[in-house]
Write a protein that holds these residues in place. Structure first.
Motif, PDB file in Angstrom:
ATOM      1  N   ARG A 212       0.834  -1.212   0.000  1.00  0.00           N
ATOM      2  CA  ARG A 212       0.000   0.000   0.000  1.00  0.00           C
ATOM      3  C   ARG A 212       0.862   1.254   0.000  1.00  0.00           C
ATOM      4  N   TYR A 213       1.954   1.224   0.771  1.00  0.00           N
ATOM      5  CA  TYR A 213       2.832   2.399   0.797  1.00  0.00           C
ATOM      6  C   TYR A 213       3.476   2.641  -0.566  1.00  0.00           C
ATOM      7  N   ARG A 214       3.863   1.583  -1.238  1.00  0.00           N
ATOM      8  CA  ARG A 214       4.463   1.760  -2.571  1.00  0.00           C
ATOM      9  C   ARG A 214       3.441   2.326  -3.549  1.00  0.00           C
ATOM     10  N   LYS A 215       2.210   1.840  -3.457  1.00  0.00           N
ATOM     11  CA  LYS A 215       1.144   2.395  -4.300  1.00  0.00           C
ATOM     12  C   LYS A 215       0.900   3.855  -3.934  1.00  0.00           C
ATOM     13  N   ALA A 216       0.948   4.150  -2.643  1.00  0.00           N
ATOM     14  CA  ALA A 216       0.699   5.515  -2.184  1.00  0.00           C
ATOM     15  C   ALA A 216       1.713   6.486  -2.781  1.00  0.00           C
ATOM     16  N   LEU A 217       2.951   6.052  -2.891  1.00  0.00           N
ATOM     17  CA  LEU A 217       3.968   6.910  -3.490  1.00  0.00           C
ATOM     18  C   LEU A 217       3.615   7.263  -4.931  1.00  0.00           C
ATOM     19  N   LYS A 218       3.185   6.276  -5.705  1.00  0.00           N
ATOM     20  CA  LYS A 218       2.847   6.514  -7.105  1.00  0.00           C
ATOM     21  C   LYS A 218       1.654   7.473  -7.217  1.00  0.00           C
ATOM     22  N   ILE A 219       0.665   7.287  -6.354  1.00  0.00           N
ATOM     23  CA  ILE A 219      -0.520   8.144  -6.385  1.00  0.00           C
ATOM     24  C   ILE A 219      -0.164   9.559  -5.943  1.00  0.00           C
ATOM     25  N   ALA A 220       0.694   9.674  -4.927  1.00  0.00           N
ATOM     26  CA  ALA A 220       1.134  10.991  -4.469  1.00  0.00           C
ATOM     27  C   ALA A 220       1.828  11.748  -5.599  1.00  0.00           C
ATOM     28  N   MET A 221       2.637  11.059  -6.370  1.00  0.00           N
ATOM     29  CA  MET A 221       3.328  11.709  -7.485  1.00  0.00           C
ATOM     30  C   MET A 221       2.330  12.189  -8.539  1.00  0.00           C
ATOM     31  N   ARG A 222       1.324  11.363  -8.830  1.00  0.00           N
ATOM     32  CA  ARG A 222       0.317  11.771  -9.810  1.00  0.00           C
ATOM     33  C   ARG A 222      -0.455  12.986  -9.306  1.00  0.00           C
ATOM     34  N   TRP A 223      -0.772  12.993  -8.023  1.00  0.00           N
ATOM     35  CA  TRP A 223      -1.522  14.093  -7.416  1.00  0.00           C
ATOM     36  C   TRP A 223      -0.714  15.393  -7.508  1.00  0.00           C
ATOM     37  N   ILE A 224       0.567  15.311  -7.182  1.00  0.00           N
ATOM     38  CA  ILE A 224       1.432  16.491  -7.280  1.00  0.00           C
ATOM     39  C   ILE A 224       1.536  16.965  -8.724  1.00  0.00           C
ATOM     40  N   LYS A 225       1.746  16.040  -9.656  1.00  0.00           N
ATOM     41  CA  LYS A 225       1.869  16.415 -11.071  1.00  0.00           C
ATOM     42  C   LYS A 225       0.581  17.093 -11.543  1.00  0.00           C
ATOM     43  N   ASN A 226      -0.568  16.576 -11.131  1.00  0.00           N
ATOM     44  CA  ASN A 226      -1.835  17.216 -11.480  1.00  0.00           C
ATOM     45  C   ASN A 226      -1.839  18.675 -11.047  1.00  0.00           C
ATOM     46  N   TYR A 227      -1.410  18.931  -9.821  1.00  0.00           N
ATOM     47  CA  TYR A 227      -1.428  20.297  -9.307  1.00  0.00           C
ATOM     48  C   TYR A 227      -0.468  21.203 -10.075  1.00  0.00           C
ATOM     49  N   THR A 228       0.675  20.681 -10.476  1.00  0.00           N
ATOM     50  CA  THR A 228       1.590  21.517 -11.269  1.00  0.00           C
ATOM     51  C   THR A 228       0.977  21.844 -12.628  1.00  0.00           C
ATOM     52  N   GLU A 229       0.015  21.037 -13.068  1.00  0.00           N
ATOM     53  CA  GLU A 229      -0.698  21.290 -14.323  1.00  0.00           C
ATOM     54  C   GLU A 229      -2.003  22.042 -14.087  1.00  0.00           C
ATOM     55  N   LEU A 230      -2.179  22.540 -12.840  1.00  0.00           N
ATOM     56  CA  LEU A 230      -3.352  23.324 -12.428  1.00  0.00           C
ATOM     57  C   LEU A 230      -4.634  22.511 -12.494  1.00  0.00           C
ATOM     58  N   ASN A 231      -4.491  21.217 -12.277  1.00  0.00           N
ATOM     59  CA  ASN A 231      -5.629  20.311 -12.168  1.00  0.00           C
ATOM     60  C   ASN A 231      -5.765  19.947 -10.689  1.00  0.00           C
ATOM     61  N   PHE A 232      -6.741  20.572 -10.019  1.00  0.00           N
ATOM     62  CA  PHE A 232      -6.888  20.418  -8.575  1.00  0.00           C
ATOM     63  C   PHE A 232      -7.966  19.408  -8.210  1.00  0.00           C
ATOM     64  N   ARG A 233      -8.117  18.409  -9.014  1.00  0.00           N
ATOM     65  CA  ARG A 233      -9.135  17.380  -8.798  1.00  0.00           C
ATOM     66  C   ARG A 233      -9.001  16.761  -7.407  1.00  0.00           C
ATOM     67  N   SER A 234     -10.132  16.616  -6.738  1.00  0.00           N
ATOM     68  CA  SER A 234     -10.133  16.055  -5.390  1.00  0.00           C
ATOM     69  C   SER A 234      -9.785  14.569  -5.410  1.00  0.00           C
ATOM     70  N   LEU A 235      -9.010  14.155  -4.425  1.00  0.00           N
ATOM     71  CA  LEU A 235      -8.738  12.729  -4.270  1.00  0.00           C
ATOM     72  C   LEU A 235     -10.032  11.954  -4.094  1.00  0.00           C
ATOM     73  N   GLY A 236     -11.044  12.610  -3.506  1.00  0.00           N
ATOM     74  CA  GLY A 236     -12.330  11.958  -3.285  1.00  0.00           C
ATOM     75  C   GLY A 236     -13.105  11.675  -4.555  1.00  0.00           C
TER      76      GLY A 236
END
Length: 549
Positions: free
Chosen positions: A508-532
């Protein structure tokens, strides 16, 4: 109507409930989508044209002499509300019971939003748990720990129901193939089941309204409540009240208008600190002059523009007869008494400040610190202290967004990275709230904090902001970029894995890292989509894909 066959859903989605939900959907869904489009337009103006949100023109809402309807006595109580995920039964029961000093909280924030899991199963469990709690029938058996949970005798706290916001859909419940709005679904379930039980007991039915950005959205909730009272005879004479969570930057400019538009349902305003900071990050994301220092040092008490926003909230509440409710004390108990002592002192100082600003209650994340957090409100209000006339004038507290003072450090970014990995791991396990120590293993006194989705948003936003503007570390000069952040994430994951055992946990932690990176990349692209807004299948796909950066 169709719904996923999760455990407990069939007993809730009866023909009568489905008819009620369909009527709400037919009358409110299109407007919710229009309101979302208006939100996006306001955000786009801030990001693309550097035109920030602002106050609407003067109106009856700001110039008239109106007041909210008399606030129920429940909601006037000084002290504390305890907050936690409603769908996790053991935590819900603990929140309803007395703390170690034998006192209960004044109110319970039974949350299906920022600390909820955002799956249909979580919404269904919340609906069942709320009904069982009102009926005092809620129990839970933890066979792994050999523990039984039940509601203790005595008067319960009043219930504050918090559903998911109107910005989210529930993909597992559809009408004519279209997903149902998550706010409509959650509110309907609560009114139809727990609400009926509360109405039968002559209890008030109280809601927190999350993520509101415009007065028109408050009007949308007013219409939702109006429709429900017309369609459900048992609600016709029920007392329904709502408190607006001031947790978005646009909301700050329309607090008075929101109370006005809620009309007969208006009760108060809440200072939702974490989400407000996250929202400010999002609205200033493209402004190089608004790069914030480490968020851990940006304290509401010592950051003048934030303090004034919440003083304005209190002033509007006093002017209009509403209740002002403060923020969250998140520290969790620790085996080390010295850590608990330091946490208690910080909580006491924080809540004393809130009480002196005119707030009547705050929130706490754990019953261990409940009395510490509640006493400053009770003692000050019990002493006969009253807010001054100046404190009741919103014009004394103009809104002016500033860049807080403080250093930019790589270590601050590292703490955000660790928090993010830990939080997403909890999310993958079905928890929207998780105890996290972002300084784990480091010297000093630092209790774990109960973190929720708001902290995840703040962490992602601050990391993304630093990458976008290639922010340099104060003094040392290290520049933030994707490579630096990826290194920090990797180092924190390695440290976490060295401390956590179990194949499933580490996966789960390894998956969490990948998702965290996608979430950060989204924000740098001004895509503030909720994790929910992500399904678990979508998160699994992100975890299986190549690194986002």
């Amino acid at each position: 109507m169709k719904f996923a066959p999760v455990e407990g859903a069939a007993t809730l989605f009866t023909p009568a409930f489905c008819d009620y939900l369909t009527r709400l959907h037919d009358q409110l869904d299109a407007r919710a989508r229009e309101l979302r489009a208006r939100r996006l337009a306001v955000l786009e103006r801030a990001l693309r044209q550097h035109v920030p949100p602002s106050h609407p023109p003067a109106s009856e809402a700001t110039t008239g002499t109106w007041r909210v309807p008399p606030v129920p006595e429940d909601l006037k109580q000084p002290g504390i509300e305890i907050s936690g995920p409603c769908s996790i039964t053991s935590m819900f029961i603990n929140a309803l019971n007395p703390g170690p000093e034998g006192e209960r909280a004044a109110g319970d924030l039974d949350d299906d939003e920022d600390s909820g899991g955002h799956r249909l199963i979580d919404t269904v469990r919340s609906a069942h748990n709320r009904l069982a709690a009102v009926n005092r029938e809620l129990t839970f058996v933890d066979r792994e720990r050999n523990r039984n949970y039940k509601i203790a005798d005595g008067d319960l706290p009043f219930f504050m129901h918090r559903e998911r916001g109107l910005h989210l859909d529930e993909p597992d419940v559809t009408i004519d193939g279209a997903p149902v709005n998550a706010a409509v679904l959650g509110t309907a379930l609560t009114l139809f089941y727990a609400g009926r039980a509360q109405a039968d007991r002559a209890q008030g039915i109280y809601f927190y309204l999350p993520k509101l950005e415009a007065a028109a959205e408050a009007r949308w909730y007013r219409d939702l409540f109006d429709l429900s009272q017309r369609q459900l005879p048992f609600l016709a004479r029920a007392t329904i009240r709502a408190v607006v969570l001031v947790e978005s930057l646009p909301c700050v400019y329309e607090m008075e208008e929101m109370l006005y538009e809620l009309g007969p349902y208006a009760a108060g305003l809440n200072a939702a600190r974490w989400d407000l900071k996250a929202s400010i990050f999002e609205f200033v994301m493209t402004d190089p002059a608004q790069v914030w220092p480490d968020r851990f040092g940006v304290d509401i008490k010592t950051t003048p523009f934030l303090a004034n926003i919440f003083r304005r909230l209190v002033a509007i509440s006093l002017k209009r007869g509403a209740v002002p409710i403060g923020g969250m004390a998140t520290a969790l108990p620790n085996p080390d008494p010295e850590v608990n002592r330091a946490a208690a002192e910080a909580i006491r100082t924080d809540k004393q400040w809130e009480a002196e600003q005119g707030f009547i209650r705050g929130w706490v994340a754990h019953i261990f610190h409940m009395k510490t957090a509640g006493d400053p409100f009770k003692k000050l209000i019990g002493s006969g202290w009253k807010p001054t006339e100046q404190m009741a004038d919103p014009d004394n507290y103009p809104v002016a967004i500033r860049t807080p003072e403080g250093p930019v450090t790589v270590e601050g970014t590292r703490r955000n990275a660790r928090m993010l990995i830990e939080y997403v791991e909890g999310w993958l396990g079905g928890r929207g709230a998780k105890g996290i120590d972002s300084l784990e293993g480091k010297p000093g006194i630092h209790p774990a904090l109960m973190e929720d989705l708001a902290t995840g948003r703040m962490s992602v936003a601050q990391i993304a902001q630093r990458i976008i503007h290639r922010a340099r570390e104060t003094n040392a000069g290290a520049e933030h970029d994707f490579a630096l952040v990826k290194r920090l994430l990797g180092e924190e994951l390695a440290d976490i894995l060295a401390r956590r055992q179990g194949v499933d946990t580490q996966d789960r932690y390894r998956k969490a890292l990948k998702i965290a990176m996608r979430w950060i990349k989204n924000y740098t692209e001004l895509n503030f989509r909720s994790l929910g807004s992500y399904t678990r299948a979508e998160l699994d796909a992100i975890a299986a894909a190549p690194d986002a950066f």
